[in-house]
Each structure stands twice: as structure tokens, then as C-alpha cells.
Design a protein around this motif. Sequence first.
Motif: not given
Length: 762
Positions: A647-662
Motif C-alpha cells: 500500500h505504498k501509494d498511501s505511505i510517504e515512508w515507514w520505519y522498522k524500529n530497533a528492539d533495544s538501545g537508548k
Amino acid sequence: MIELKEFQRKAVDKLFDTIKDCFQYERHRQKIILKAPTGSGKTIIAFSLLAKLTNELPNNIDNLPEQCAYIWIAPNELHEQSYWKMKSFFEENKILRPIRFNEIDQTKGSLSHGEILFVNWQSINSEDNIYMRDSEQGRNLKEIAYNTQNNANIPIIAIIDEEHLFSGRNATQSEKALSSINPFLELRISATPTTSGDELINIKRQDVIKEEMIKKHVILNPSLTDDNSGLTINQQLLKQALIKRDDLQQRYEKLGVNINPLLLIQLPNDSKSNSTEDNTILQELEEFLNIRYNITTTNHRLAVWLANRKDNVEGIETNNGITEVLLFKQAIALGWDCPRAAVLLIFRELQSTTFTIQTVGRILRMPEQRFYSDEMLNQGYIYTNLSSDIIEIVRDDMDYLSRFVAKRKEDLNNITLTSEYVNRKIVRNRLSSKFKQILVETIKEDWDLQELTLFTSEGDVQRENVLQQNITNSKLNMNVESLFVTIPKDLKIQNDDEQTINVDNKTQMARNNKDISRMFSRFCADNVGSFAKKDSSLVLAAALEYFMLRYFDMDSPSTRKIILNDENKRQFIPLIERSLIKYQKYLDDKQTQVSIEENTWQIPIERCYNEENYMKEIADIHAMQPFFKQIRESSPEEKFRKFLQDHKDSIEWWYKNADSGKENFSIAYKNTQGKDAAFYVDFVIKKRSGEICLFDTKTPQSDINASNKHNALLDYIKKEQKESSMNIIGGVIIQDKNNLWRYCSDYIKDTEDISSWQYFEL
């Protein structure tokens, strides 16, 4: 077309004949091993072999198959290097057609005669990896291999480059991956192969030397002496290595050869080594090069190649390049070649007795593939602080490879969010001044000592008697004037195979006060047990110096020499360990201190990924490129990621976050035990409408803390919207039985029944 050397031509012919013999058998997974030393042109030999097969098989000689296809498997990004090298190698006549996975004719679903598919090991090492799953066209590597061999009747030869890296801890994965492809033949290539095959073609190092492609041998610590200059051992070794580099340059100039020899300096990268010490050595070397030799990155005489820093590395391989010194750790990628590299300086932990074939191979190549009349130019030189009676040369490990790095898209319309980090400060994690008291009391009681400061007059006979009694009771060796390190000298390494070399010729180098101070810091860091090394080692050092002053009237420099004496160390270490146990008991009733810290978070400029846990995947609207997915990616994360891409036509960008770290995006919440914790929201999404979505993917009842996280995220969103005026939605998101994604804009008690949750639509 490159003209082959005699040994290369013989190797190609022998490989060709061996493969012809293998084709007489119907058995798959036959193995041919090509063992070839560093610098022998293994890739060129393999290319020439495949070209010969592709040319001659259509003639149907000896009842062989008329067609053949190839899959080239290499670790990390080495397959890309080979892909481009092959395109250049066959630029004039298109004998072979090098392709990547996305260049396969998906309508046909198989490889054609002469096609060579380049893939990297990480992309095929499990069922979940990118080329082993169904692609958008419904094809994967297993299916393509099956169609090629069973439907098109084209046998596949798999070329496994750097074969030794697929053994050991990777052996099981390697076997599964290759078994699923099931090639007719495996050509395994390495300087140090680990697999036994049906046939072995062994290129001898002497044949490569005879063709003047690599150096005759390598000398370890040539003409090494202690110059009594007061320099640290690091500085003395660097000075000797620079003298050798300059000497080689003058010898080239005398012969009228335009080559500027390069000195490689490998910094320590022991897993036990802390980054503070590593950086101290780096700083020491850079300052020494600058002040004494005017070798800096500014004047381009110095290059630095580290994971987070690359100065003057572009074009460094050129024979007459201006750069004279290269500082590096392990950031140099596998397969990097620089024939003008002539001198190697390796800094290692003194306990270590090994360095790798890959490291030695850095300086083996002859820059013009010919020997010179000056024999000094036909050998390599290594300086190192290894201190041992035995030197081991070992194979490289998979950990010796470069890191995956993704960078934020240049035109990314970034956002700013508040990240909440739970700082859990454990009191027992560092030593305090209380430890000094415990240590002094422990040693005092064990050795039955009296404190000298109880006797006020320094000239008092009674005080002197107590001092002598303390020395007697402690059994310490107080006559330690100097500390030396004994290292090999003029040791000849005549080949780059695995080997163990006995050291007969040695030299001693005296440690100056700076060396001794560094050794004492390392001694303290190594003996603080499970307590934080950085802070606790300082406390231990201060405690030991305080003790030696109070009971033996020793100043700091003398204290360090005495404690570092091997005989004395054996007495101090068990007493330190006993003191740590007492200190731990003292801390047992202390409570953990928890605080919630806030910091500003954006999509990072750069992010490094561990190659054992991540692999490259195509995701063109991910905020950072290239995109790296977890090899053990959870099913809901994978499905939601694909949903976003669809559905990238509706999305400017997405980001997969990390699982740890400040440094990564997290939200504070109370877990089911009522304790402060933080969770890392899986996905941050920016829709083209401007709406920001913060979603944490789950399956029903998969996380006992799901409702706590969801409700904390709703509180966070309300607060963030009020302060930033951004339009934000989010929460726990779950795929229902109809494969539709649902989330709740209200607080929840559990994730069992999601029928009333609203749909996330794009």
C-alpha cells in the motif's frame, strides 16, 4: 581477456577434466575443492573454467550435457564484487551472462545455459530468507533450481567462494541451504578449505611465487631492537615499521619504479578490549604520526578505515597513491586487495598468540606481479606486539567481515518524537569507596600487616622495623626496577597456510611509564569481576595504590611495577576476588534506582546492523536504505511489513524500529509486575496525508504485557499530540482471521477479542 598464468591454465584444464568425469555419474552434490593461496587469482581461474565449460559443452563432447548454468555463492557483499568483476572480465565477448536474482526471467522460472546467478550467503541460509521464500512472481531459488535441472534439464554448478567461512558454526545452515538447491556439482574455493570433496585441485604456493604474483615470504619483526628512546612499545613498533616503509620506498625509487609502499596498521579488536582503550591507542598513534612525522589525514599521507570513520580511503589501492599509512580494525571488507601494501603492523592483546591468514594476505601480493632485482622488495614485513614462544596462523572467522550500514534517505521528510527511556541504575554495578575499605582490610588481615602511618616519625626505627616485617609477611618481591616484554624477532613465515611456528629468536623491549600505566589499568579492568569496568577499575587502582602507600610506603609508579610483577600478581588476584565477594554482600540490600529519561528522536542518519541477525531485503519506501530485516523476523512483523509495501501509494515512508538501545524510539510503561519498563514500538509510519502511525504488531494473547503497552502508548500519543500538534494514531495492531489489520483507539484489558477494534486502512 586476461591471459592466464601457466599454473592457472593447468588448474582450469584439470578442473575441466574433473568436471567431465563427474558428469559421468548421475549423483548430485558432487564436490570439487579448489585450494589456492592468497593472491593466486582464484576468481579468475573460476571464471575461465566456467567460460570454457559454456563454450565447449554445446559441442556435446564425450556425451556431456550440452548446457550448464551456475550459481555463485559468496559471504556478505563479496558476491557483488565478483559480479562486477565478471561483467568486466567478459566485456568483449559475452561468453557468460552474470545476473542477480531480480534479473532472472521469471516467466520462464529457470536459468539458461551460461547464466551465472550471484547470491550472497545470508540471503539463502534459512527457509525464511529472501531468495528462499516465494517472490512477488511466485518464484524462489529452490523452485528456480528445480525447474532448471528437472524441467529444462540444465545441470547447475554451485560455486562456493571462501568455502571455509561456511563451516564450523555455519555448517548446519550451509548444508540445509545447499541441499534445498541440490546442485549437480559444487565447486568449493578457498585458501584454507574445510570440506573434504570427491576431488581436490591444489595450487601450490611455490607455483604462484614462481609466476612472481606474490611475495616469497613474510618476515616477523625484522631487525627489532629496543632503542632506549623512552617511547611506548606501541610507538617503538610504529617507528620501526615506518623506517621499513621508508626504506622500501627508497629501494623502489632507486630502481625507477613508481610505487609508494603502504604501511597497514591493524588496531586491536579483542572482544575483551574496551572501546576506551582502543580509542586511546588510536589517539596515541595519530598524535605520534602527526608530531614526529607530519603524517595526517589533512595532508592525505594518513588514511583511516573504521566502521564509523573513513578518511582518504578512496583510491588508496593505486600503486603510486599519496597515502603512506592506513589505520584500520576489522572494517576492511572481505576481498579488499591493495598490492602496494608492503608492511603490516598488528596490535594485539599480549595474551594472544594468533593472527589470521587473511591478515597476512594483506601484504602478500606483488604490486606489478613481478619480482625486483632488490630482494628486499620481494618479501613482506610484519611488526607485532605478540608475546609468546609459539605463533599460530589461523583461518579467518565469519566475524572478520564488514558491517551492514543503512543510511537515511536524503530527501526524507523527517519527524521529531519524544522517546522515553527507562534508566535502571543498579547500585551494585560499580565499585564505590566502600570497596577500598574492604580491600585494605582483607589484605591487611591475610598478611598480618600494620599500618605505617600509625608511626608519626618517618625516621623512627620502630616504623622501619614494621615496614620490614610487612615485607616479610607479605612475601612480595619489592626489587622490581623494570618490566619487559619479550617478543619474536626476525621470524620468517614462508607460507600462508595454517601453521604453528616455534619462536627461537627473541628480543626484550622495556616498558616505559606510559606502558606500565596502561598495563596497570588493564590489570584493574580485568579484575573487577562483574562490576562495570570503566568506573570500577579506577576505584580498584586507587585502592591498591592507597594500600601500598599506607603499608609499604610506595608511590604510584613503584606500586604499579610491583603489582604487575608476575610473582606478585599471583598473590594480589585472589585477595581482590575475596574482597569483591564481601563487597557484593554489602550491596545485597541496596535497591535498584529507576528513572524515566526523555530525549528527542528522529529517523537516524545512519544505522549499523549485525550481520549474523540481519539480511538485506527490498523495501523501497523504508526510511533508510538499504533495508535490513531480522533473519528471525516474527510472522506478524513480516506480514505487516509486506502490507505496508503493498500500500505504498498511501505511505510517504515507514520505519522498522530497533528492539533495544537508548538511541532508539521507546515508550515507558508499567509491566504486569508493576515495574517501570520500556517497549520499542515496531513500526513508525508517515502517511502521505501527514498522519503519523505508531504500531506494535502482535497476535492475540501473544504478550501478557500487550494491554499495558497499548494503554501506555495511547497516553503517550495524547501527550505528544498536545505538545507537538501532530496527528498521531497507534497502539497494538493485530491481523484478524480475514487478514485485515485492526487496532483500538481506546484503552484495552487484553488482546483476546479484537472484533470491536477498528480497521487500519490505507
